[in-house]
Design an enzyme around this catalytic site. Structure first.
Site, PDB file in Angstrom:
ATOM      1  N   ASP A 126      33.596  26.550   0.252  1.00 38.66           N
ATOM      2  CA  ASP A 126      32.334  26.456  -0.494  1.00 38.66           C
ATOM      3  C   ASP A 126      31.206  26.180   0.488  1.00 38.66           C
ATOM      4  OD1 ASP A 126      30.164  25.738  -2.120  1.00 38.66           O
ATOM      5  OD2 ASP A 126      31.449  24.845  -3.641  1.00 38.66           O
ATOM      6  N   GLY A 181      23.245  25.650 -11.933  1.00 35.95           N
ATOM      7  CA  GLY A 181      22.092  26.543 -11.863  1.00 35.95           C
ATOM      8  C   GLY A 181      21.013  26.019 -10.952  1.00 35.95           C
ATOM      9  N   HIS A 206      32.293  28.735  -3.737  1.00 35.73           N
ATOM     10  CA  HIS A 206      31.578  28.084  -4.836  1.00 35.73           C
ATOM     11  C   HIS A 206      31.790  28.815  -6.155  1.00 35.73           C
ATOM     12  CE1 HIS A 206      28.615  25.082  -6.022  1.00 35.73           C
ATOM     13  NE2 HIS A 206      27.941  25.993  -6.698  1.00 35.73           N
ATOM     14  N   SER A 227      28.782  22.410 -10.244  1.00 39.77           N
ATOM     15  CA  SER A 227      27.674  22.526  -9.302  1.00 39.77           C
ATOM     16  C   SER A 227      26.571  21.520  -9.635  1.00 39.77           C
ATOM     17  CB  SER A 227      27.164  23.972  -9.305  1.00 39.77           C
ATOM     18  OG  SER A 227      26.258  24.209  -8.236  1.00 39.77           O
TER      19      SER A 227
END
Length: 462
Positions: free
Chosen positions: A371, A198, A403, A269
């Site tokens: 990505d 996030g 991604h 991520s």
């Protein structure tokens, strides 16, 4: 009542030499700016509950660090466990259908309000320039195309009896985690402690609900750890929260049927970066003298990093060009002087940290070659560096994957996707019976039509 909403703000080789990069074929700080929506927590009014399974030892490491575990911290965590209203089996058992529906509707409303706040907070920090207007529009189109899947996953998250939401693991804001439990309770289950992504700004435990649902269908318990985001906290707060969440899992998961000797740490991520920082930091603590710890890296069977970045020096300008502006990023990372401390790839090359590297579990890094949010080189370079300094590491690349392909589109496509099967194979690598079940497991059902998935791939802003 639901838990209070908190502030908005295959298997890896055992030898390093055998670890190689595998290329898979293509198959398809300002706390005052926060809003508080909380109720007062009184530990003296805790509701005692009976554990699902008898408590088992969750700390079997033979290292000297065992002597440093703080029993007070563990008792404190256990007291919190018994105060989580969402996880209280006693409360769930006593509810009438009407009460259950009312509780879930209230929880849905609260979660919706919270997620809306995250979106507005993101906009307030990123500004409304041309770059972000176009990305925001692309994000809207992307979300609409995947909406059929999101609705089904949300229904499962809010209404499935296999999900224990918002279990309290600490005293700080956002110290909550969700548990995804298999339907069968026979035997101890392997556990994945998952930290969601996030951009260090809008991370949230519910982002792992699709992964949690699908891994639990393979008899794996998933614990999605929430943590403070910027500007409510900076990177050191995120690492602190992640460490406390992992500690809670290591010392309490047996009460939910988990095997404390088969815990895997996973992040996606920004969550992969936070998890890697947490793991390296814990190893450094264990090589120090007099440092008290409540969990050990020896309890982690392997670290699984999905689409993560591990060298901030190489990523800061890349993020700036993609809209995560340099000034914001440096604020998140506590200034330029802290980039070394929070770059695991750089940190493990420090001669003073070398003893800690030998304590790290096997590291397996997954990345898509297409990505653009975090280039695949980030995973390859970290794996190469770990092997060079004596660690056990492997990077697995998926040709043409973006991604979000690996984490969203491919799982929503249904059937069998390679990365998911690779993850399951690693977790079940020492369990022949589980591997045999995996071989005949039915294909996952499709959540989104193929043409919508292809359009989502094309318009994704990530």
């Amino acid at each position: 009542m639901p838990s209070p909403i908190l502030p908005i703000s295959s298997h890896p080789s055992s030898s390093a030499s055998a670890a190689k990069t595998v290329v898979k074929a293509k198959i398809d700080a300002d706390p005052s700016a926060t809003i508080l929506i909380s109720s007062k927590f009184d530990p003296e009014k805790a509701i005692p509950i009976t554990p699902v399974l008898p408590r088992a030892s969750s700390y079997n490491s033979t290292s000297n660090v065992n002597n440093n575990i703080v029993s007070v911290a563990n008792n404190h965590q256990q007291r919190f466990l018994r105060n989580s209203s969402d996880s209280s089996l006693a409360l769930l058992a006593d509810e009438t259908p009407r009460q259950s529906i009312s509780r879930e509707v209230g929880h849905v409303a609260a979660e919706t309000f919270y997620l809306s706040g995250l979106c507005f907070k993101l906009l307030s920090y990123l500004g409304v320039g041309y770059r972000w207007i176009t990305r925001f529009l692309a994000l809207g189109c992307y979300a609409m195309l995947l909406m059929p899947g999101f609705i089904q996953v949300a229904f499962y998250y809010f209404f499935s009896r296999q999900v224990r939401r918002s279990i309290i693991y600490g005293e700080k804001p956002r110290n909550r985690l969700d548990l995804y439990l298999p339907k069968t309770s026979q035997g101890r289950k392997p556990v994945v402690a998952f930290i969601t992504g996030g951009a260090w700004i809008i991370g949230y435990k519910a982002w792992g609900s699709l992964l949690g649902q699908q891994l639990s269908e393979r008899d794996i318990i998933v614990a999605c750890i929430d943590y403070r985001n910027f500007p409510q906290g900076t990177i050191s707060d995120m690492v602190e929260d992640a460490s406390q969440g992992i500690s809670f899992i290591c010392n309490n998961i047996s009460e939910y049927g988990g095997d404390p000797n088969r815990i895997y740490l996973m992040g996606q991520s920004a969550g992969a970066h936070i998890a890697a920082c947490t793991l390296v930091n814990q190893a450094i603590k264990e090589t120090g003298e007099g440092d008290s710890v409540s969990w050990s890296v020896s309890q982690i069977k392997a670290y699984l990093g999905l689409s993560g970045g591990y060298n901030l020096f190489n990523l800061i300008e890349h993020f700036h060009t993609r809209g995560l502006y340099r000034s914001i990023f440096l604020s998140i990372m506590e200034g330029e002087d802290s980039l070394h401390q929070f770059s695991p790839e750089v940190l493990v090359q420090d001669s003073n940290v070398k003893p800690a590297v030998s304590l790290l579990p096997p590291v397996i890094l997954f990345h898509g070659t297409a990505d653009y949010s975090i280039p695949a080189d980030a995973s390859q370079n970290f794996a190469d560096t770990l092997r060079r300094v004596g660690g056990k590491a492997e990077s697995i690349l998926y040709d043409g994957k973006t991604h979000t392909d690996l984490f969203l589109q491919d799982p929503m496509r249904g059937g069998r996707d390679e990365m998911f099967e690779d993850v399951v194979a690693i977790i079940h690598g020492e369990d022949e019976a589980a591997l045999a079940k995996d071989a005949v497991a039915p294909p996952r059902r499709r959540l989104v039509p193929e043409f919508m998935l292809k359009l989502a791939h094309d318009v994704s802003p990530f």
